[in-house]
Write an enzyme that holds these catalytic residues in place. Sequence first.
Site, PDB file in Angstrom:
ATOM      1  N   HIS A   1      17.777   3.390  23.505  1.00  0.00           N
ATOM      2  CA  HIS A   1      18.195   3.376  24.906  1.00  0.00           C
ATOM      3  C   HIS A   1      17.218   2.564  25.770  1.00  0.00           C
ATOM      4  CE1 HIS A   1      20.624   5.008  28.179  1.00  0.00           C
ATOM      5  NE2 HIS A   1      19.510   5.010  28.878  1.00  0.00           N
TER       6      HIS A   1
ATOM      7  N   HIS B   1      17.666  15.051  36.759  1.00  0.00           N
ATOM      8  CA  HIS B   1      19.109  14.896  36.583  1.00  0.00           C
ATOM      9  C   HIS B   1      19.328  14.410  35.155  1.00  0.00           C
ATOM     10  CE1 HIS B   1      17.601  10.965  37.885  1.00  0.00           C
ATOM     11  NE2 HIS B   1      18.518  10.455  37.099  1.00  0.00           N
TER      12      HIS B   1
ATOM     13  N   HIS C   1      16.215  13.026  33.133  1.00  0.00           N
ATOM     14  CA  HIS C   1      15.231  12.179  33.800  1.00  0.00           C
ATOM     15  C   HIS C   1      14.696  12.857  35.046  1.00  0.00           C
ATOM     16  CE1 HIS C   1      14.425   8.300  36.269  1.00  0.00           C
ATOM     17  NE2 HIS C   1      13.319   8.757  35.721  1.00  0.00           N
TER      18      HIS C   1
ATOM     19  N   ASP D   1      14.315   8.195  44.849  1.00  0.00           N
ATOM     20  CA  ASP D   1      15.703   8.653  44.815  1.00  0.00           C
ATOM     21  C   ASP D   1      16.489   7.705  43.918  1.00  0.00           C
ATOM     22  OD1 ASP D   1      14.969  10.568  46.617  1.00  0.00           O
ATOM     23  OD2 ASP D   1      16.368   9.968  48.195  1.00  0.00           O
TER      24      ASP D   1
HETATM   25 FE   LIG Z   1      17.668   8.427  36.457  1.00  0.00          FE
END
Ligand SMILES: [Fe+2]
Length: 385
Positions: A263, A336, A300, A306
């Site tokens: 990834h 998140h 993450h 943000d």
């Molecule tokens: Fe992220």
Amino acid sequence: MPLYHSLGSIPPKRHTQFRKPDGSLYAEELVSTEGFSSLYSLVYHAYPPTIVKTLGEPYSVEPKIAREKHLKHTSLIGFNIQPEDDYLQSRKPVLVNSDLHISLAAPRQSMTDYFYKNSQADEVVFIHEGSGTLKTGFGNIKFQYGDYLVIPRGTIYQMEFDGTANRLFIVESFSPIRPPKRYRNQYGQLMEHSPYCERDIKLPANLKTYDEHGDFKILIKKQGLIYPYIYATHPFDFIGWDGFHYPWALSIHDFEPITGRLHQPPPVHQTFEGNNFVICSFVPRKFDYHPLSIPAPYNHSNVDSDEVLYYVDGDFMSRKSVVKGQITLHPGGIPHGPHPGSVEKSIGKESTDELAVMIDPFRPLMLTEDAIKIEDENYYKSWQY
Ligand SMILES: [Fe+2]
């Protein structure tokens, strides 16, 4: 754009006499940025760009903040922004801080009876739906689905739409928008590892000189106010220009994805940068090809930034029930990650057709009143099994 360009007629030597057929002088204008220290262009006008006839009353377009401080994963249903006829009125700021304003817009009509100049910010206008022509004194740029129009501050422009169904995602940046520095060599040229190169840049073309007198309304944005100015000559009276400061465009479809066995981190998607934020493009690509790879992103914790995603098209593999035009805001400070089930589901998949724009601001974003109106209030619970 750090790329020299010139259109129309210019004199062989700068700051020298350049005359019209009748013997009178053209009016030279230096358009410079960051004082005299950054990109600039020299413009030759039929008439001085300074002939003001009247000034109208300024009015505020400052975003109205509804939620200044928050710590909640938030989602906005962008296509719930209602279409409006006028381009400027249709622009609804939704997420803002002192570095950038993010707006959504669904304008129905072309700008015909006024011009617009943003004197406080560079604008990146992402064309999600619709097509048309960005008209400026520097020349015109035809745009279509997937184009990022980069309009540097101080550029007087008009948007001409081909139809009435237009959806725009707009970033106003209070610092210059530029290709990331790490993509450029010491001379500014985009290097081999950059996901796009100079051939992908759409430059202004078809410069047409409007040698006209009359009443030309220019709505000028500065410090959150719109100042209506009436000038005596057409703002697109350019005879010619040269330099590095001008509007340009890049299609998200020309952004070449960087992939790997495992990834790849979000910076491989970076497309532009401003001060304290980046703009990235997630485009259709082959997935990671390690035999045990997990294509879905990991959880993450963005400790000090943000994260905003604007979903454009395709099937977003890490999210469930995402719709076109949806925005997610994952604030710094809480983790998140992929929605339940999407990690297992991603394993074995070879490619994705997802298309999205991501913005990572390093200062927290505030939500406006227009944002609250289109919020999916239960989004923060969407990771529950
Ligand atoms: Fe992220």
